[in-house]
Each structure stands twice: as C-alpha cells, then as structure tokens.
Design an enzyme around this catalytic site. Structure first.
Site, mmCIF file in Angstrom:
data_model
loop_
_atom_site.group_PDB
_atom_site.id
_atom_site.type_symbol
_atom_site.label_atom_id
_atom_site.label_comp_id
_atom_site.label_asym_id
_atom_site.label_seq_id
_atom_site.Cartn_x
_atom_site.Cartn_y
_atom_site.Cartn_z
ATOM 1 N N HIS A 128 -3.052 17.097 4.601
ATOM 2 C CA HIS A 128 -4.143 16.642 3.739
ATOM 3 C C HIS A 128 -5.434 17.282 4.263
ATOM 4 O O HIS A 128 -5.566 17.527 5.464
ATOM 5 C CB HIS A 128 -4.217 15.111 3.872
ATOM 6 C CG HIS A 128 -5.173 14.437 2.946
ATOM 7 N ND1 HIS A 128 -6.529 14.416 3.165
ATOM 8 C CD2 HIS A 128 -4.979 13.736 1.806
ATOM 9 C CE1 HIS A 128 -7.129 13.722 2.211
ATOM 10 N NE2 HIS A 128 -6.200 13.303 1.368
ATOM 11 N N ASP A 205 -1.229 11.943 11.855
ATOM 12 C CA ASP A 205 -1.903 11.334 10.716
ATOM 13 C C ASP A 205 -0.874 10.439 10.013
ATOM 14 O O ASP A 205 0.008 10.925 9.304
ATOM 15 C CB ASP A 205 -2.406 12.450 9.798
ATOM 16 C CG ASP A 205 -2.954 11.919 8.483
ATOM 17 O OD1 ASP A 205 -2.977 10.691 8.310
ATOM 18 O OD2 ASP A 205 -3.353 12.743 7.637
ATOM 19 N N GLN A 208 0.086 8.098 5.297
ATOM 20 C CA GLN A 208 1.126 7.835 4.288
ATOM 21 C C GLN A 208 2.362 7.154 4.888
ATOM 22 O O GLN A 208 3.309 6.864 4.175
ATOM 23 C CB GLN A 208 1.560 9.140 3.612
ATOM 24 C CG GLN A 208 0.485 9.794 2.769
ATOM 25 C CD GLN A 208 0.069 8.953 1.561
ATOM 26 O OE1 GLN A 208 0.802 8.071 1.113
ATOM 27 N NE2 GLN A 208 -1.124 9.213 1.039
ATOM 28 N N LYS A 231 -4.177 2.123 2.111
ATOM 29 C CA LYS A 231 -2.871 2.640 1.663
ATOM 30 C C LYS A 231 -1.733 1.707 2.074
ATOM 31 O O LYS A 231 -0.560 2.009 1.886
ATOM 32 C CB LYS A 231 -2.649 4.042 2.229
ATOM 33 C CG LYS A 231 -3.642 5.062 1.650
ATOM 34 C CD LYS A 231 -3.298 6.454 2.071
ATOM 35 C CE LYS A 231 -4.454 7.412 1.886
ATOM 36 N NZ LYS A 231 -4.676 7.804 0.497
ATOM 37 N N CYS A 373 -5.602 16.949 -2.572
ATOM 38 C CA CYS A 373 -6.274 17.210 -1.280
ATOM 39 C C CYS A 373 -5.369 17.988 -0.343
ATOM 40 O O CYS A 373 -5.374 17.745 0.880
ATOM 41 C CB CYS A 373 -6.736 15.915 -0.615
ATOM 42 S SG CYS A 373 -8.035 15.113 -1.512
HETATM 43 N N1 PLP Z 1 -4.101 11.862 5.432
HETATM 44 C C1 PLP Z 1 -3.240 11.706 4.434
HETATM 45 C C2 PLP Z 1 -1.824 12.183 4.593
HETATM 46 C C3 PLP Z 1 -3.649 11.121 3.246
HETATM 47 O O1 PLP Z 1 -2.782 10.965 2.241
HETATM 48 C C4 PLP Z 1 -4.991 10.689 3.126
HETATM 49 C C5 PLP Z 1 -5.472 10.119 1.869
HETATM 50 O O2 PLP Z 1 -4.949 10.355 0.813
HETATM 51 C C6 PLP Z 1 -5.841 10.856 4.212
HETATM 52 C C7 PLP Z 1 -5.368 11.450 5.357
HETATM 53 C C8 PLP Z 1 -7.266 10.412 4.165
HETATM 54 O O3 PLP Z 1 -7.343 9.028 4.077
HETATM 55 P P1 PLP Z 1 -8.746 8.303 3.848
HETATM 56 O O4 PLP Z 1 -9.339 8.958 2.631
HETATM 57 O O5 PLP Z 1 -8.400 6.878 3.629
HETATM 58 O O6 PLP Z 1 -9.573 8.544 5.056
#
Ligand code: PLP
Length: 573
Positions: A128, A205, A208, A231, A373
């Site tokens: 992402h 990270d 998800q 999430k 993204c």
């Molecule tokens: N990492 C992953 C894999 C994501 O799917 C997302 C959000 O869609 C993020 C990071 C970023 O999360 P946040 O926007 O809640 O900081």
C-alpha cells in the site's frame, strides 16, 4: 459474543440493520468495501458515546476523579491492545492516528537517524502507498535506496528471491502481512528470519491482517507491527505502533509538545517522558482509544475461539464469492488462485472498472474500483486499476448472489443497454452550437437532468451521454492531454478561435467519465477565458443533482477535469 453466529453478528452493526429494515423505502446496501473500512458494532459506537456522556476528561494530568476514570479506560485499552497482539510490555503500544502515521514514525524517528548513503530498504511489490511513500521520503533524506521484493504468480512475496534482494546492505525490511489488493497472507515469518540474518530491522504492516487472523508479535519476531482500528470494527483516526521496547527507547520523539515531556526549562535541556508517552505528544484521541479498546474486546474472542466459526464463515463467504466470479467468462483475476481472505481483485474484459463499480452502486452494491493505493502493483501487473470486492463476516451468501446476478445483468447489457434511448431531449444534435434559436448544450443538459429523478436514472443518462462523445485519436491521448488527478485515464485538449472562444475535445477509458466529460464540456465549450473562469461549476453540478451522488473518486475526477480546463485557459498559459 464468544462463539460466532452470523445473524447475531450482523445485528450488532446498526448501519446494516437500519438499512435492512428500511430497505423498502430507501435503497438497500450491500457493503463489499470492508478492506477500505469496516462498519462499526454498537459496542464500539456506545463506548465512544458513553465516554463523552459520562466520563469526558483529559487523561493523565488532572487530579480529579473524572480524569482518573478517563485515564483508567484509556489505559485499559492499551492493555487490551497489548494482549491483542501479545506484546511483551505495555510500553510497546504507542497510540497513533493509524497504520500510516505508525510507519511515518518509524521512518522519521528511527530510519532517518540510522540510514546512510548506499543502505537499502526492502519493501514488497504489492505494498500500500502507506508502506511505500514514507520509505521513499526517508530514502531521499538519507541517500538510501529502495529494493523491491517481487511476487509469485499467485500474488505472494516470492521467497525464492529473498537471498537476492535482502543483503548485507539491507537495513530495513517493510512488508504487508496481507496485501489490501491481493488478499494473500504473505510468508512474513520467512521474510523476518531472512532480515534478521543480515541484521536488518523489520516492520510488518498489519492493516489488512488484524481483522482476520490472530497476530502474535513475539511469535512473529518482527521489530515493528502497525495497524488501524477502523479496519477491525473500531473508530477512524486511531491506530497503533507496536515496537520492541529496546528500539523505541533509542528512538527520538516524532512530535513534541505536552504529554511527551518529563521536564521543560528555559535553562536546561528538555527531557522526555518514558515509553509509551514519549511518542504521544498532545491530548490524545481519548474517545478513539476507548473505541479501539471496545473493538478489540469485540473481535479478540471471535478470532481466538477454538471453534474457529468466525474464520470458517469468512472462508465460506470468500470461497463462494470467488467461485461465482470465476464462473463469469469476462472476469479476470489479478493473480492466479483463490485469495486467503475475502479480498478479491479482478478486472472485467471489455469494461472499465469504474463503469462497473458505478453501475453496481446504482443497485446499492458498494465495491471499490481504481488503484487501491497500490499504484506500483498496478504498474507491475500492467493495469490502470481493478475492481475489489472485500468481505466481512456480516456479509451474507444472499448478498453475494445479488451482487453476482446484478453483475451478470450489467455485463449482458440489461442495465447499460446500447439501444436505450434518451428520453428528455434529442441528443443527436447536442454538439451543434451557434444557432441562437437552438438551446445551448448547457441548457440541454440542465433540461435533461431536471426531468430525470433518482440516481439510477441520472446514472443511466450519464452513461448515454458518454456514448455521444466522439473518441479522441490515439495520438491525441498523450501525457500533455492527460488529466492529472482523475483516477480513470482521461484526456483533454483545447483550441481557441479568432474571437477568443475555447473549444475542448476530451476522452476517457471509462464510459462514466466520458458522460461526465460531456456534462463538463457543455458548460465550458465555446466560451472565452473570462466566462470559463467565472463559471460556478459547483452550482451547476448541484443543479444537475450530481454532487450528492457521485462517489468521492468520481467527484475528484470531475474537479480534475474542471481544473485542467481552467489551467489551459488561465491567462498565464
Ligand atoms: N496498509 C494497508 C495494507 C492498507 O490497506 C491501508 C489502508 O487501506 C493502510 C496501510 C493505511 O491505513 P490507514 O489509512 O488507516 O493509515
């Protein structure tokens, strides 16, 4: 709810049950965008409301009872979070705005201090943007380089490439536990082991992952783990950074101000608070933290119950949806095989993903289209974007059936029928201009939409208008005519006549954007720069009844078209 029951689980989400009950009066909702954010259960909603109604006070500082109560709940959430991921110490749980901020903290408070020219940061091809751009920034600041771990054909980190990509130069390895596009559980254990063998630090990270699998950071052995509450049924704007205490101790504060200090003086150096407060400058998102705690209390028993009913139901929904999609001839999955969690990405041969998502939306089916993204992943797969269905255990087999049948209907042309005729005005001559006895393009559009009620009909008219837009030659679709900021590819060119009036030609891959282009061009074509600059485009869209219906990405797309027109016609150009 210790053991999972699908009906009872769904009932916990007031937004879904309100819409279920009112389905006959308002359009129903099939919410398949859970990877973007999940809906919130009553327990989370109530926890935040109760905080404001019963114990609202600032935490840690005051000497009154209300503050003591607020602090207790706030710190109880931290304990819940510690237990949720099995962190060794409560000092290792730092509240942040979410996964994005957590990654930024690691990049700016640690990586920036330790990286130097020639060092390498390894990330994965399916990351992402939140786990790419902060590393790109710190690479720019320090002279470090980014190396990318490739994927297998089925979308996992290719562990056969670990030895090649992770080397003695590697100082950080950062990758997603589960990709937000591909829904694969990455082999992070092997990645972490390899990183350790060369002395590199690891960040996983988990944005998800946490709603789907039980995470144990000590077992994983990673140095940092990040995720967001929203999430996993929690509130937006709150998340956490887990970091090993020994590393967090060494890191410099990310932001400074109140709460993160021990002593402040004009005569001596300021000293910083101990962990975890060193990284929590200012009044925190107290209600958010308490809501986060409620979401953990809601989810953890489901994830850890030995009967595995929660995971089995998720797997059942995912498998069913995958099989149903696989049966549709035009569906092409991004990578081979079935995903591990209910995040299913695909394109549809002969159709733009935005057209399909917009058409589904007219039936109340919320799916995601675009780059999600993950633009580098789209680049790797040679795609402009894709559709993504992401499921949660409050979804149902009946919803999947409705989605599949609707999708089949759209693809068979039942809903976007080429033979449909436009009812309100004759659009044959919509581009004929200049005869004063004839209504202008703008007047025709306004007349058309004023006699069109409801989003379904408006959407249909937009799609039909799209068909009236002459296509641009391929040679005219270049980087100069490309409209920046429009998620689907769109191009626009201008010319000016002797009287100083501008004409525009435009095109897009997506039918829905072609329709919107007709609407926008009707407002601006054959006008001088001054009129273009003064035209109130928001009032126009409002009058057409579009603003409240267009999804954020389509709305941004519209604004990007208008911006391009203004840029091309502004006096400095
Ligand atoms: N990492 C992953 C894999 C994501 O799917 C997302 C959000 O869609 C993020 C990071 C970023 O999360 P946040 O926007 O809640 O900081």
């Amino acid at each position: 709810m210790k053991s999972f029951d699908p009906c009872y689980f769904r009932e916990q989400f007031p937004l879904l049950s309100t819409i279920d009950k009112a389905a006959s009066e308002i359009s129903s909702l099939v919410y398949f965008d859970n990877a973007a954010t999940t809906q919130k259960p009553l327990t989370v909603i109530n926890s935040q409301q109760d905080f404001y109604q019963q114990i609202n006070a600032n935490v840690h500082r005051a000497s009154h009872q209300l503050s003591a109560k607020a602090t207790l709940q706030f710190e109880q959430s931290r304990q819940l979070a510690q237990n949720f991921i099995n962190a060794a110490s409560i000092k290792e749980i730092i509240w942040t705005k979410g996964a994005t901020e957590s990654i930024n903290i690691v990049c700016q408070s640690l990586a920036r201090d330790v990286l130097s020219k020639g060092d390498e940061i390894v990330i994965c091809a399916s990351e992402h943007h939140a786990n790419i751009v902060p590393w790109q920034q710190v690479a720019k600041q320090t002279g470090a380089n980014i190396q990318v771990l490739p994927l297998t054909d089925s979308g996992y980190i290719d562990i056969s490439q670990l030895d090649k990509v992770i080397t003695q130069n590697t100082k950080f390895v950062a990758c997603a536990h589960i990709s937000n596009v591909l829904g694969r559980i990455n082999p992070v254990e092997q990645v972490i082991e390899k990183a350790k063998s060369v002395g590199a630090l690891t960040l996983i990270d988990g944005a998800q992952a946490v709603a789907h699998i039980n995470v144990d950071v000590q077992q994983l052995g990673c140095d940092f783990y990040v995720f967001s509450a929203h999430k996993m049924y929690g509130p937006t704007g709150i998340g956490l950074l887990y970091g090993k205490q020994c590393l967090l101790e060494k890191m410099s504060p990310y932001q400074s101000g109140g709460e993160m200090i021990k002593t402040v003086s004009f005569n001596k150096p300021t000293t910083f608070n101990s962990l975890p407060f060193k990284f929590e400058a200012g009044t925190p998102n107290i209600a958010g933290v308490i809501g986060f705690g409620a979401s953990i209390a809601f989810l953890k028993p489901l994830l850890t119950n030995q009967d595995k009913k929660y995971q089995l139901f998720e797997a059942k929904l995912k498998h069913y949806c995958f099989l149903q999609l696989r049966d549709i001839e035009q569906v092409e999955f991004l990578v081979s095989g079935e995903p591990d969690i209910g995040v299913i990405a695909f394109t549809i041969k002969g159709h733009h993903n935005h057209d399909i998502a917009t058409a589904l939306d007219t039936y109340g089916i919320a799916v995601r289209s675009g780059h999600h993204c993950a633009m580098p992943l789209m680049e790797t797969l040679k795609l402009d974007g894709c559709l993504r269905v992401s499921l949660a255990p409050y979804n149902t087999i009946a919803e999947i059936d409705f989605f599949i049948n609707t999708l089949k209907g759209i693809l068979s042309g039942e809903t976007l029928d080429d033979n449909n005729t436009v009812n309100a005005v004759d659009l044959k001559d919509i581009h004929l201009e200049g005869n004063s006895s004839k209504p202008t393009e703008l007047a025709k559009i306004i007349t058309l939409f004023s006699s069109t009620k409801g989003w379904d009909s408006r959407h249909r008219e937009i799609m039909l208008l799209g068909k009236t837009l002459p296509r641009l030659e391929k040679t005219d679709r270049d980087e100069h005519s490309l409209i920046a900021g429009c998620e689907s590819k769109a191009w626009l060119k201008s010319s000016m006549d002797k009287q100083g009036n501008y004409s525009f030609v435009a095109d897009s891959d997506a039918k829905v954007i072609r329709g919107l282009l007709v609407i926008v061009l009707a407002a601006f074509n054959h006008k001088p720069a001054k009129e273009i600059a003064e035209f109130d485009v928001s009032a126009y869209f409002k009058q057409l009844g579009l603003l409240q219906h267009l999804s954020p990405s389509r709305g941004n797309g519209l604004l990007a078209i208008v911006d391009k027109i203004k840029e091309l016609t502004s006096p400095s150009e």
